[in-house]
Design a protein around this motif. Sequence first.
Motif, mmCIF file in Angstrom:
data_model
loop_
_atom_site.group_PDB
_atom_site.id
_atom_site.type_symbol
_atom_site.label_atom_id
_atom_site.label_comp_id
_atom_site.label_asym_id
_atom_site.label_seq_id
_atom_site.Cartn_x
_atom_site.Cartn_y
_atom_site.Cartn_z
ATOM 1 N N SER A 790 43.113 73.498 -36.009
ATOM 2 C CA SER A 790 42.060 74.230 -36.702
ATOM 3 C C SER A 790 42.610 75.552 -37.223
ATOM 4 O O SER A 790 43.417 76.222 -36.561
ATOM 5 C CB SER A 790 40.877 74.503 -35.763
ATOM 6 O OG SER A 790 40.284 73.289 -35.357
ATOM 7 N N PRO A 792 41.926 79.400 -39.184
ATOM 8 C CA PRO A 792 40.986 80.435 -39.643
ATOM 9 C C PRO A 792 41.043 80.495 -41.169
ATOM 10 O O PRO A 792 42.116 80.458 -41.767
ATOM 11 C CB PRO A 792 41.519 81.700 -38.999
ATOM 12 C CG PRO A 792 42.981 81.449 -38.794
ATOM 13 C CD PRO A 792 43.112 79.974 -38.526
ATOM 14 N N THR A 807 27.497 76.117 -48.038
ATOM 15 C CA THR A 807 26.445 75.948 -47.048
ATOM 16 C C THR A 807 25.854 74.545 -47.104
ATOM 17 O O THR A 807 25.638 73.899 -46.074
ATOM 18 C CB THR A 807 25.335 76.987 -47.281
ATOM 19 O OG1 THR A 807 25.908 78.307 -47.190
ATOM 20 C CG2 THR A 807 24.225 76.844 -46.243
ATOM 21 N N GLU A 810 28.655 72.064 -45.734
ATOM 22 C CA GLU A 810 29.475 72.529 -44.625
ATOM 23 C C GLU A 810 29.862 71.382 -43.683
ATOM 24 O O GLU A 810 30.980 71.344 -43.156
ATOM 25 C CB GLU A 810 28.741 73.617 -43.848
ATOM 26 C CG GLU A 810 29.599 74.247 -42.757
ATOM 27 C CD GLU A 810 28.929 75.459 -42.116
ATOM 28 O OE1 GLU A 810 29.606 76.150 -41.331
ATOM 29 O OE2 GLU A 810 27.745 75.708 -42.411
ATOM 30 N N ARG A 814 33.695 70.913 -42.726
ATOM 31 C CA ARG A 814 34.155 71.100 -41.345
ATOM 32 C C ARG A 814 34.740 69.812 -40.780
ATOM 33 O O ARG A 814 35.713 69.842 -40.024
ATOM 34 C CB ARG A 814 32.993 71.597 -40.480
ATOM 35 C CG ARG A 814 32.642 73.046 -40.737
ATOM 36 C CD ARG A 814 31.818 73.642 -39.623
ATOM 37 N NE ARG A 814 31.641 75.082 -39.825
ATOM 38 C CZ ARG A 814 32.529 76.005 -39.458
ATOM 39 N NH1 ARG A 814 33.662 75.634 -38.876
ATOM 40 N NH2 ARG A 814 32.301 77.280 -39.667
ATOM 41 N N ARG A 818 38.598 70.990 -41.209
ATOM 42 C CA ARG A 818 38.779 71.597 -39.889
ATOM 43 C C ARG A 818 39.051 73.116 -39.931
ATOM 44 O O ARG A 818 40.031 73.599 -39.360
ATOM 45 C CB ARG A 818 39.922 70.924 -39.127
ATOM 46 C CG ARG A 818 39.639 69.478 -38.763
ATOM 47 C CD ARG A 818 40.811 68.883 -38.004
ATOM 48 N NE ARG A 818 40.505 67.533 -37.571
ATOM 49 C CZ ARG A 818 39.890 67.244 -36.426
ATOM 50 N NH1 ARG A 818 39.487 68.219 -35.629
ATOM 51 N NH2 ARG A 818 39.640 65.990 -36.087
ATOM 52 N N PRO A 819 38.216 73.888 -40.632
ATOM 53 C CA PRO A 819 38.398 75.343 -40.506
ATOM 54 C C PRO A 819 37.930 75.815 -39.120
ATOM 55 O O PRO A 819 36.883 75.394 -38.622
ATOM 56 C CB PRO A 819 37.493 75.894 -41.607
ATOM 57 C CG PRO A 819 36.438 74.850 -41.791
ATOM 58 C CD PRO A 819 37.094 73.542 -41.498
ATOM 59 N N GLU A 820 38.735 76.661 -38.495
ATOM 60 C CA GLU A 820 38.355 77.184 -37.166
ATOM 61 C C GLU A 820 37.216 78.189 -37.290
ATOM 62 O O GLU A 820 36.277 78.211 -36.495
ATOM 63 C CB GLU A 820 39.575 77.853 -36.533
ATOM 64 C CG GLU A 820 39.330 78.421 -35.149
ATOM 65 C CD GLU A 820 40.569 79.116 -34.628
ATOM 66 O OE1 GLU A 820 41.134 78.613 -33.637
ATOM 67 O OE2 GLU A 820 40.988 80.125 -35.233
ATOM 68 N N SER A 821 37.335 78.990 -38.314
ATOM 69 C CA SER A 821 36.300 79.964 -38.630
ATOM 70 C C SER A 821 36.335 80.226 -40.124
ATOM 71 O O SER A 821 37.350 79.973 -40.780
ATOM 72 C CB SER A 821 36.538 81.263 -37.847
ATOM 73 O OG SER A 821 37.811 81.809 -38.208
ATOM 74 N N VAL A 822 35.241 80.705 -40.681
ATOM 75 C CA VAL A 822 35.171 80.995 -42.109
ATOM 76 C C VAL A 822 34.681 82.420 -42.280
ATOM 77 O O VAL A 822 33.609 82.797 -41.763
ATOM 78 C CB VAL A 822 34.225 80.022 -42.839
ATOM 79 C CG1 VAL A 822 34.132 80.372 -44.317
ATOM 80 C CG2 VAL A 822 34.702 78.591 -42.655
ATOM 81 N N THR A 823 35.459 83.218 -42.975
ATOM 82 C CA THR A 823 35.097 84.617 -43.229
ATOM 83 C C THR A 823 35.007 84.830 -44.738
ATOM 84 O O THR A 823 35.970 84.558 -45.461
ATOM 85 C CB THR A 823 36.142 85.572 -42.634
ATOM 86 O OG1 THR A 823 36.259 85.309 -41.219
ATOM 87 C CG2 THR A 823 35.744 87.024 -42.856
ATOM 88 N N TRP A 824 33.855 85.321 -45.197
ATOM 89 C CA TRP A 824 33.646 85.585 -46.625
ATOM 90 C C TRP A 824 33.978 87.057 -46.886
ATOM 91 O O TRP A 824 33.241 87.955 -46.474
ATOM 92 C CB TRP A 824 32.205 85.274 -47.023
ATOM 93 C CG TRP A 824 31.862 83.815 -46.834
ATOM 94 C CD1 TRP A 824 31.478 83.210 -45.685
ATOM 95 C CD2 TRP A 824 31.905 82.821 -47.833
ATOM 96 N NE1 TRP A 824 31.284 81.868 -45.879
ATOM 97 C CE2 TRP A 824 31.530 81.596 -47.213
ATOM 98 C CE3 TRP A 824 32.218 82.796 -49.196
ATOM 99 C CZ2 TRP A 824 31.472 80.387 -47.899
ATOM 100 C CZ3 TRP A 824 32.157 81.603 -49.893
ATOM 101 C CH2 TRP A 824 31.795 80.404 -49.253
#
Length: 920
Positions: A790, A792, A807, A810, A814, A818-824
Motif C-alpha cells: 500500500s 501513501p 469520491t 473510491e 482502493r 491500493r492507496p494507503e492514504s490519500v491526501t489532497w
Amino acid sequence: MDKTYDPRAIEQPLYQEWEKAGHFRPGGRGAPYCIMLPPPNVTGTLHMGHAFQHTLMDTLIRYHRMGGDDTLWQGGTDHAGIATQMVVERQLAAEGISRHDLGREAFLKRVWQWKGESGDTITRQMRRLGNSIDWERERFTMDDGLSRAVREVFVRLYDEGLIYRGKRLVNWDPVLHTAVSDLEVVAEEEQGSLWHMRYPLADGSGHLVVATTRPETMLGDTAVAVHPEDERYSRLIGKDVELPLTGRTIPVIADDYVDPEFGSGCVKITPAHDFNDYAIGQRHALPMINILTVDARINDEAPETYRGLDRFEARKRIVADLEARGLLERIDDHKLMVPRGDRTHAVIEPFLTDQWYVKAGPLAEPAIRAVEDGRIRFVPDNWSKTYFEWMRNIEDWCISRQIWWGHRIPAWYDEAGNIYVAHDEDEVRRKHNLGRDVMLNQDPDVLDTWFSSALWPFSTLGWPDETPELGRYYPTNVLVTGFDIIFFWVARMIMMGLKFMDDVPFREVYITGLIRDSEGQKMSKSKGNVLDPIDLIDGIALEDLVEKRTRGLMQPQMAKRIDKVTRKHFPDGIPPFGTDALRFTLASLASTGRDIKFDLGRIEGYRNFCNKLWNAARYVLMNTEGQDTGLGGEPVELSLADRWIESRLQAVIAQVRHHMDHYRFDLAAQTLYDFTWHDYCDWYLELSKPVLTGDAGAVAQRGTRRTLVRVLDAMLRLMHPVMPFITEAIWRQAGPLAGCDGDTLMHQPYPAPDEARVDAAAEAEIDWVKTFILGMRRIRAEMDISPGKSLPLLIENWNEKDRTRYTDNEAFIRFLARPESVTWLEADDEAPESAMALVGEMHLLIPLAGLIDKDAEIARLEKERAKVRKNLDVCGAKLANPGFVDRAPAEVVDKERSRVADMEVTLKELDAQLEKIRQI
C-alpha cells in the motif's frame, strides 16, 4: 466448468453432436445465403491453405446463420482425375500389375473401391476444423447427378459448335501419357546449356547459327526465322538451309517475333514442339512434324539412327553427331525455366496431338461484361484486372485427358471415323438412325477435372433439373478462393453459369493470399517448412514431426533441420493448440489480399487467449450460478462499471459487424481480442469484484451479475463464427443464466448494437478511473515497488470534478490501486520528492522516501542503462555502416532504425528516473 481449458475434451464431441442434430442444414427465415466449397481433391489431406480458406468460409456461414439467413454451405469433393489414378496405379504397381493388366472396367472398379475406403480423409479433417457444411448434401464430381450434368453440358456445347476436336499443341506428361493443364505444370529455374548449331545454306554460300536449349527438337524443325528488318539476313529470306542430320531442307522466313538482339538473331522453328513456334508455324503455314512418341522417345518421323531413343539420350547423340560434322559452334552454360509435371516431376513436352476443345471466345464475352457491370465483384478489386487480362486474351480450352478415371467423353466413332455426340450410345443410334450392325466405339479419353468443377455452383444444386434448391440458392453469394485458380476455375464457373443458368454463379469473389512461413517463404516439402493443421490442433512431438516429414519424401538431413521457428518456440514439439486457437490465428492474419506469414508465436498467443476466455467464464459462473441474475424482472441497479462495459459492447458489436460485412476478418478478430482481453477481463471483471464482495447491496449485486452474464453471452455470440467450440462449450452453461433458450449457440441471433445502452458519460468516467489506477501502477513498475504494498498518495493540481469523481469511485480505486492514504494538497502545500503520474491536469504523487532502497535502485537503473547504451551503440554503428544500409533489405534497415528510436526513448526515461531518485 473444468478448471483448465482442454480443447481435446470438447471439440470432437461437440462437432459430432452438431452434425447428428442436423444443425448445419439450411433453415433460417431470412434471405438465402450460400457458399460453394471449392471441392478439394478426394485424394488430398488438409493443408494450411485449406485451413485458412475454410476458416474464412465457415466464419461467414456461421455469421450469416446467426444473422437469420437461410444459410447453405454446399460441400463436396473433386474426383481429381490424374491424382486419383496415380494413387491406385501405385497400389497396383506394389502388387506387380498395371491398370492395363486389369483392363478399364476392372480398374475403374478398383478406383471406386479405393474411394469408398480411403477417399474421405480430407472430409474427416474438415470436420476437425469445425466446418459447418451441410454434409447431408455432400456431392462428389463423379456421382450420378453431377455426371449427368457433365454429359448434358458437353452435348449442348457440341451441338452449338462450341466444343470441337482438333490437332493442336498441348502440355504433355510423358510419364502419365496425357495432356495436362497449365496449373499442373510447375516451371522452376534450373541450370542447363545453350547449344549453338550451324545450319548450312543450301546453295553452299555459308551457314546460319541458331541456338537452342533442346537440341533433340531440331529433328522436327520446319524453318529458320529472322526479323524482317534485320539487315544481316534480309538477302537470305526465302532461301533454304540444310537441316543437319535429317537430309531435309527448310526455308528462311521473316517474322516479327524474332529478337534480333538475342543470340545470332536466327531462331529455329519447331511448330510441333514449342508453343511460340506453333504460332509462327500457323502464321506461315509451316508443316507440323511431331518427332516424339507419347513417352517422349524419338518416333519414325526422325532419321532411323535416332528412332526409339529417349529424348535425353537422343540429345547426347545429336550433339555428338553435330560436333563430329563440325556443325556445333559452341555450348554455353544457361539457366532456364524447366516445366515439370507437378505429380510426376517429368519434364513436360509441348506435344502435337488430337484433343477436345471448348471454343472459349464466345463464352468469355458475357463473362467479361458480368464483371465490368458489377454483377460480380472481386475483393480486393485489383484482381479484376488480372481476370480481364486473361479473359480478353483467352485461348480455346483443352478439355480431354488420356486417362481412365474421370467423366468419359460422350462421343462415339464409327469405322469411317465419323464422330457422334450424345448422352449415351442408344441416343446416338436413335438420333442418327444407326442400326446395331454399325459398330460404334466410345472415345477413350476423359474430361479435364476442371470441366466438371466449372459446373459446381449449379450442378451441386440439382441442375439440369429445376430443383427448389437451384431456384433458391443460385446465384450463390461469395466464392472464397486463391488467386492461382482465377483462370482455371473462377473464370470457367462464370462462363458456364452465364451460359447454362443465364446468371452469374456468385455475386462476389473474395481472393485470399497464400499461407507462407514466418520468414515469408512459400511452404513446401522440400524446404521443410510445411505445417499440418491437424498437428497444430492435436500437437505432435518433435521426433514424430521429423519422422513424418521424412516420410513425405524429404531428405532426412533436411527433415532434421526443419522449422527453426518450431524448435525455437517448442523444442519438444508442437503442443496441442486446439481448433479455435488455429482458426482465430488464421482470421487475425487475413488482411485483404495479402499473403499470410504464419508464425507459431501467434497461435501460442491465441491459445492463451482461449485460456483467458475460459478462466473469465469460470469467474462469471462462480459468481452467478445459483445466484439472482435478475431473470425474473427483479429491480437492478447498474454500477458505473456495468454501464461502461455495456456501452463499450455496443461499439464493439457495430465494429465487428462492419468488419465481417467487408471481409476484414483480421480487424474483426483484433476488435474481439482487445475487448475480451482488455476491457472485459482486465478491467470489468476486476471492477465487478468490489460490488460483489463489498456492501453495495442486493440490487446492485444483482445488476452486476446480470451484466456479467449478458456481456459474456454477447461476447460468445460475437466470437462464435471464428471460435465455435470454446464459445459453444461456455455458452451451454452461461447462456441460460442470461435468459437464453435453445440447445446450440450457432442458432442464437448475432448481436446487434443497441443505441439505448450507449453511455458516453460512463465511458468518460471509467477512462478517468483507469488513468488514475494505471498511473499508480506505472509508478510501482518504474520504481520496482511490490504490487501488494500500500502506498501513501498525494494529489495536487486537482479540481472539484476530480475530487467528486474520486469520491464516487473510491471503492474501485482502493480495490485496484491500493492507496494507503490519500491526501489532497492545496495550492500552497509543498510536496516532498515524489514519483508522479498525470490524470488529465491532476498530479498523482507517491513520496519516495522510505519506499525504496535508494542505493539499490540507483544500481539497478544504472545497470539497465548500461545495457541499453551498449545495444544502442551496436545498432548505431550498424546504421552508420554504408555497406549495411545499402545492401540489407529495406525492411531490415527500417527495423533497425525503429529499434534505435525505441532505445533512445528508453534511455531518456532511465535518465529521468535516476535523476529523480538521486534527489531523494
